[in-house]
Write an enzyme that holds these catalytic residues in place. Structure first.
Site, PDB file in Angstrom:
ATOM      1  N   PHE A 143      -9.559  83.600 147.500  1.00 41.59           N
ATOM      2  CA  PHE A 143     -10.146  83.376 148.822  1.00 41.59           C
ATOM      3  C   PHE A 143      -9.035  83.162 149.846  1.00 41.59           C
ATOM      4  O   PHE A 143      -8.153  82.328 149.647  1.00 41.59           O
ATOM      5  CB  PHE A 143     -11.059  82.150 148.733  1.00 41.59           C
ATOM      6  CG  PHE A 143     -11.627  81.673 150.035  1.00 41.59           C
ATOM      7  CD1 PHE A 143     -12.152  82.552 150.963  1.00 41.59           C
ATOM      8  CD2 PHE A 143     -11.670  80.314 150.325  1.00 41.59           C
ATOM      9  CE1 PHE A 143     -12.688  82.094 152.160  1.00 41.59           C
ATOM     10  CE2 PHE A 143     -12.208  79.847 151.503  1.00 41.59           C
ATOM     11  CZ  PHE A 143     -12.716  80.742 152.429  1.00 41.59           C
ATOM     12  N   CYS A 144      -9.103  83.929 150.948  1.00 42.25           N
ATOM     13  CA  CYS A 144      -8.039  83.893 151.957  1.00 42.25           C
ATOM     14  C   CYS A 144      -7.755  82.486 152.462  1.00 42.25           C
ATOM     15  O   CYS A 144      -6.614  82.105 152.652  1.00 42.25           O
ATOM     16  CB  CYS A 144      -8.435  84.794 153.125  1.00 42.25           C
ATOM     17  SG  CYS A 144      -7.383  84.682 154.560  1.00 42.25           S
ATOM     18  N   PHE A 145      -8.822  81.711 152.674  1.00 45.96           N
ATOM     19  CA  PHE A 145      -8.637  80.404 153.285  1.00 45.96           C
ATOM     20  C   PHE A 145      -8.196  79.336 152.274  1.00 45.96           C
ATOM     21  O   PHE A 145      -8.068  78.182 152.616  1.00 45.96           O
ATOM     22  CB  PHE A 145      -9.916  79.971 154.002  1.00 45.96           C
ATOM     23  CG  PHE A 145     -10.095  80.676 155.317  1.00 45.96           C
ATOM     24  CD1 PHE A 145      -9.667  80.084 156.501  1.00 45.96           C
ATOM     25  CD2 PHE A 145     -10.653  81.942 155.391  1.00 45.96           C
ATOM     26  CE1 PHE A 145      -9.801  80.734 157.716  1.00 45.96           C
ATOM     27  CE2 PHE A 145     -10.792  82.608 156.594  1.00 45.96           C
ATOM     28  CZ  PHE A 145     -10.365  81.990 157.766  1.00 45.96           C
TER      29      PHE A 145
END
Lengths: 282, 132
Positions: A143-145
Site C-alpha cells: 500500500f502506497c501510504f
C-alpha cells in the site's frame, strides 16, 4: 513568463484517467505540449496498482470485484492506492525544462513543495519527508501510504499525499494522490494480506495516515483546493498555468490506450498488452 | 562519478550497446543506474521478439521511479540476461558487464551511426547536470 497547461478537475473512470495521463505523456515526448498539471477524481471507487504489482497477490482482488471497486494498473511505478476520497493529480514535464532536473528526487521535492504551499493556503501545514524517515504499516507493505518516501508530504507526522513516477524518453509523468477523506477500515480491507492482522493494521493506519478534512473543521471544496495548488505552482515555479483541455492528438491517443490497454484484463492483471498487432509490455 | 567506457555506444535514453560482428549486447548506463537508485524490478520484451531502434524493449523500476528502456538498435532478441532475475543488484553494481539486459542479432549496422560515443554521451549527461 513560461506558460504551462492546466487541465481542471473532472471525474472519470479509473481506466479513462490512466489512458488520459499516458496520452499526455506520449504527446509530451514529442515536445508538442507544455508542462501539464491535471487534477482529477474517480466516478467509481478504484484501486490503482503500480506497474509491476500483481493484483491477485498484493490487494484483495475478490473484495474489490464484489464491492464494485475498479482495478487498474498505472503506467507509473510504486505501490497500490485506493481512490475514493482523494484528489489525484498528474504532472508531465520534460526533464530538460530548466525548472526541473534529471535528479528524480529533486523533481519529487519541487512538486511536493508546490502541493505543500497549496495545502498551506488551505490552512494545513505540510512538511516534506526527510531521508530515511518512516516505517511500514504492519502487513500493508503493498500500500502506497504504508511508507512515506523522501520528499513526500506529511501533516502532523502522518502521510497525506502519495506519489509515483514514470520516466520515458526524457519526459516524466508524476502521479499523486492527496487524501481529502480517509477511511482506514475500507483501505485495510482492500489491501490486507493477513486477516489476523486486520484490526491491528486498521489501528496503525489511523496513526500513520491523515487527510485534508481531518485538519479542516468545515472541509475544503475540491475546486478550491485545486485552485490553491494551481496558484502555488504558479508562485513557486514562476510560471503561468493556462486552463486548457486535451489536444486532438491526445484525445485520439487516449481512446486508443483506453481500448487497447487500460480496459483490457491482460494489462490490468498481467501487465501485458497488444497494441497495433505488436506484443508489448505496457 | 559515472563512467562511460569508450568501447560502447550510447543513446540519449541512457542505454548502451556493445557490438561484436552482428551481435549487440545492450544495457543501462552507469549514469542511469545511479539516478534510479536500487533497482527493484525489470520487465523485458520476450526472447525471440524483435526490437526497433528508438523503441521500447522493457521497463526498470526502483523505489523512486519507473524508466522505459529504449533500444539503441533494431534486431531480434536472442538472449535475455537470466542472472538479473536472481540478483537485480548487478544492474547497479556492474551495469556494463554482468548487468547487461539483452543480446540482439543486429538487423542494420548502419543504425550505429545514430548513436553517441562515450565522449558525446558524457557531454550530454554533463549538460543535464548543468541544467540542474
Amino acid at each position: 513568463m513560461e506558460e504551462w497547461r492546466f487541465i481542471p478537475f473532472e471525474r472519470f473512470s479509473a481506466f479513462e484517467n490512466m489512458a488520459t495521463d499516458e496520452a499526455i505523456l506520449k504527446v509530451g515526448q514529442q515536445r508538442q505540449t507544455p508542462p501539464t498539471l491535471r487534477f482529477y477524481g474517480w466516478t467509481e471507487p478504484a484501486v490503482t496498482i503500480g506497474y509491476s504489482q500483481n493484483p491477485r497477490r498484493e490487494i484483495q482482488y475478490d473484495f474489490c470485484r464484489k464491492g464494485g471497486i475498479d482495478i487498474v494498473r498505472r503506467p507509473t511505478g510504486g505501490k497500490a492506492v485506493f481512490h475514493d476520497g482523494d484528489l489525484t493529480y498528474s504532472f508531465v514535464a520534460h526533464e530538460r525544462n530548466p525548472l526541473f532536473s534529471t535528479d528524480i528526487m529533486k523533481n519529487y521535492g519541487t512538486i511536493s513543495r508546490c502541493i505543500a504551499r497549496g495545502l498551506e493556503k488551505a490552512g494545513i501545514e505540510a512538511a516534506l519527508v526527510e531521508e530515511g524517515r518512516g516505517s511500514r504499516v504492519g502487513s500493508l507493505d503493498s500500500f502506497c501510504f504504508s511508507l512515506p518516501l523522501r520528499n513526500e508530504l506529511l501533516v502532523g507526522g502522518k502521510k497525506i499525499c502519495g506519489s509515483a513516477q514514470l520516466r520515458s524518453r526524457s519526459v516524466f509523468l508524476q502521479h499523486g494522490s492527496i487524501l481529502l477523506d480517509f477511511d482506514p477500515e475500507i483501505t485495510a480491507r482492500v489491501m490486507w494480506k493477513n486477516e489476523e492482522n486486520l484490526m491491528e493494521d486498521i489501528s496503525k493506519l489511523k496513526n500513520s495516515v491523515t487527510c485534508v478534512n481531518e485538519h479542516s473543521e468545515n472541509g475544503i471544496e475540491t475546486d478550491l483546493l485545486c485552485r490553491y495548488i494551481k496558484e502555488s505552482f504558479e508562485e513557486t515555479m514562476k510560471v503561468r498555468l493556462l486552463e486548457s483541455s486535451l489536444t486532438p492528438r491526445e484525445e485520439v491517443l487516449k481512446e486508443r490506450f483506453l481500448r487497447d490497454k487500460y480496459l483490457r484484463p491482460e494489462w490490468n492483471m498481467e501487465g501485458k498488452v497488444e497494441i497495433h498487432g505488436r506484443n508489448t509490455d505496457r | 562519478m559515472s563512467t562511460f567506457p569508450d568501447d560502447l555506444l550510447f543513446t540519449r535514453e541512457h542505454t548502451w550497446v556493445r557490438v561484436d560482428d552482428n551481435i549487440a549486447t545492450i544495457g543501462i548506463t552507469d549514469y542511469a543506474q545511479d539516478a534510479m537508485g536500487d533497482i527493484l524490478s525489470v520487465k523485458l520484451s520476450d526472447n525471440d521478439s524483435s526490437v526497433e531502434q528508438d523503441e521500447s524493449f522493457g521497463f526498470i523500476e526502483s523505489a523512486k521511479t519507473t524508466m522505459e528502456l529504449i533500444s539503441p538498435i533494431s534486431g531480434e532478441i536472442i538472449k535475455i540476461n537470466e542472472d538479473i532475475t536472481d540478483d537485480l543488484g548487478i544492474l547497479n553494481s556492474d551495469p556494463y558487464d554482468t548487468g547487461w539486459l539483452i543480446i540482439v542479432n543486429v538487423k542494420d549496422l548502419s543504425e550505429l551511426d545514430n548513436l553517441l560515443d562515450s565522449y558525446e554521451y558524457s557531454d550530454y549527461v554533463e549538460e543535464e547536470v548543468e541544467v540542474e
